[in-house]
Scaffold this motif. Structure first.
Motif, short mmCIF file in Angstrom:
data_model
loop_
_atom_site.label_atom_id
_atom_site.label_comp_id
_atom_site.label_asym_id
_atom_site.label_seq_id
_atom_site.Cartn_x
_atom_site.Cartn_y
_atom_site.Cartn_z
N ALA A 155 0.84 -1.20 0.00
CA ALA A 155 0.00 0.00 0.00
C ALA A 155 0.88 1.25 0.00
N SER A 156 1.94 1.19 0.76
CA SER A 156 2.86 2.32 0.85
C SER A 156 3.56 2.59 -0.47
N SER A 157 4.09 1.54 -1.10
CA SER A 157 4.81 1.72 -2.36
C SER A 157 3.87 2.15 -3.48
N LEU A 158 2.62 1.74 -3.40
CA LEU A 158 1.64 2.15 -4.41
C LEU A 158 1.40 3.66 -4.36
N LEU A 159 1.25 4.18 -3.16
CA LEU A 159 1.04 5.63 -3.01
C LEU A 159 2.29 6.41 -3.40
N LYS A 160 3.47 5.85 -3.07
CA LYS A 160 4.72 6.51 -3.44
C LYS A 160 4.92 6.53 -4.94
N SER A 161 4.55 5.45 -5.61
CA SER A 161 4.80 5.37 -7.05
C SER A 161 3.93 6.36 -7.82
N ASN A 162 2.84 6.81 -7.23
CA ASN A 162 2.00 7.81 -7.90
C ASN A 162 2.49 9.22 -7.67
N ALA A 163 3.36 9.41 -6.68
CA ALA A 163 3.94 10.74 -6.43
C ALA A 163 4.96 11.05 -7.51
N THR A 164 5.18 12.32 -7.77
CA THR A 164 6.15 12.70 -8.80
C THR A 164 7.55 12.50 -8.29
N SER A 165 8.42 12.07 -9.16
CA SER A 165 9.81 11.81 -8.80
C SER A 165 10.65 13.06 -9.01
N SER A 166 11.63 13.27 -8.13
CA SER A 166 12.47 14.45 -8.24
C SER A 166 13.62 14.26 -9.21
N CYS A 167 13.94 13.02 -9.55
CA CYS A 167 15.04 12.74 -10.48
C CYS A 167 14.49 12.72 -11.90
N LEU A 168 15.20 13.35 -12.82
CA LEU A 168 14.74 13.43 -14.19
C LEU A 168 15.14 12.23 -15.02
N HIS A 169 15.84 11.28 -14.44
CA HIS A 169 16.33 10.13 -15.18
C HIS A 169 15.37 8.97 -15.03
N ASN A 170 15.42 8.07 -16.00
CA ASN A 170 14.47 6.97 -16.03
C ASN A 170 14.74 5.90 -14.98
N ASN A 171 16.02 5.67 -14.65
CA ASN A 171 16.30 4.60 -13.71
C ASN A 171 17.50 4.96 -12.82
N VAL A 172 17.79 4.08 -11.91
CA VAL A 172 18.84 4.31 -10.92
C VAL A 172 20.21 4.43 -11.59
N GLU A 173 20.47 3.54 -12.56
CA GLU A 173 21.78 3.57 -13.21
C GLU A 173 22.03 4.89 -13.93
#
Length: 165
Positions: free
Chosen positions: A90-108
């Protein structure tokens, strides 16, 4: 493994103007997580049986549209995670809908971009430390770092640890 998503008037919290915040409640695996919609409503303008603004509510249509959009976004995220075969909480679902501060597609991509920025600034020691962290992360994730920040949660960490050990 089913989940429920509802918007409700959070009666447990009363704001200074007598209103209550509207919250999204996600229930999954017996755990509940709440997230504010950013608006509040007077309890006389809320139908608690139907969980929607009543006919006397000012801005009723705008509030209903906001609720429908939020529910649609969450259902869309749930469906995409099911299709991809990814576990979520439930927590990760709500987080995944929030906007990300990083402009890159992935961690790498984010790691490599930051390391190159540090090298351009002449901060070689810091770049080296991030390079070591980057390599450790690749080793931890069995040689691949094509993962988004939103995918990194407790479930992902446990799965990666099982695969790596």
């Amino acid at each position: 493994m089913s989940e429920t998503v509802k918007v409700l008037c959070y009666k447990s919290k009363t704001l200074s103007d007598g209103k209550h915040p509207l919250m999204v409640r996600v229930c999954k695996d017996g755990k509940k997580k709440y997230q504010s919609l950013g608006i509040s409503i007077h309890p006389t303008h809320w139908d608690f049986k139907k969980n929607e603004p009543n006919e006397f509510c000012p801005n009723r249509d705008e509030i209903r549209m906001l609720i429908q959009q939020k529910l649609y976004d969450l259902q869309k995220t749930i469906l995409s995670k099911r299709i991809e075969g990814k576990d979520f909480t439930a927590s990760s679902l709500l987080k995944s809908n929030a906007t990300s501060s990083c402009l890159h597609n992935n961690v790498e991509e984010c790691f490599l971009h930051y390391i190159s920025q540090l090298k351009e600034q002449g901060r070689l020691r810091y770049a080296g430390m991030y390079d070591v962290s980057h390599n450790s992360f690749i080793k931890f994730n069995s040689g691949a770092l094509d993962v988004t920040f939103n995918d990194i949660d407790v479930i992902w960490l446990k799965k990666s640890m099982r695969l790596g050990c």
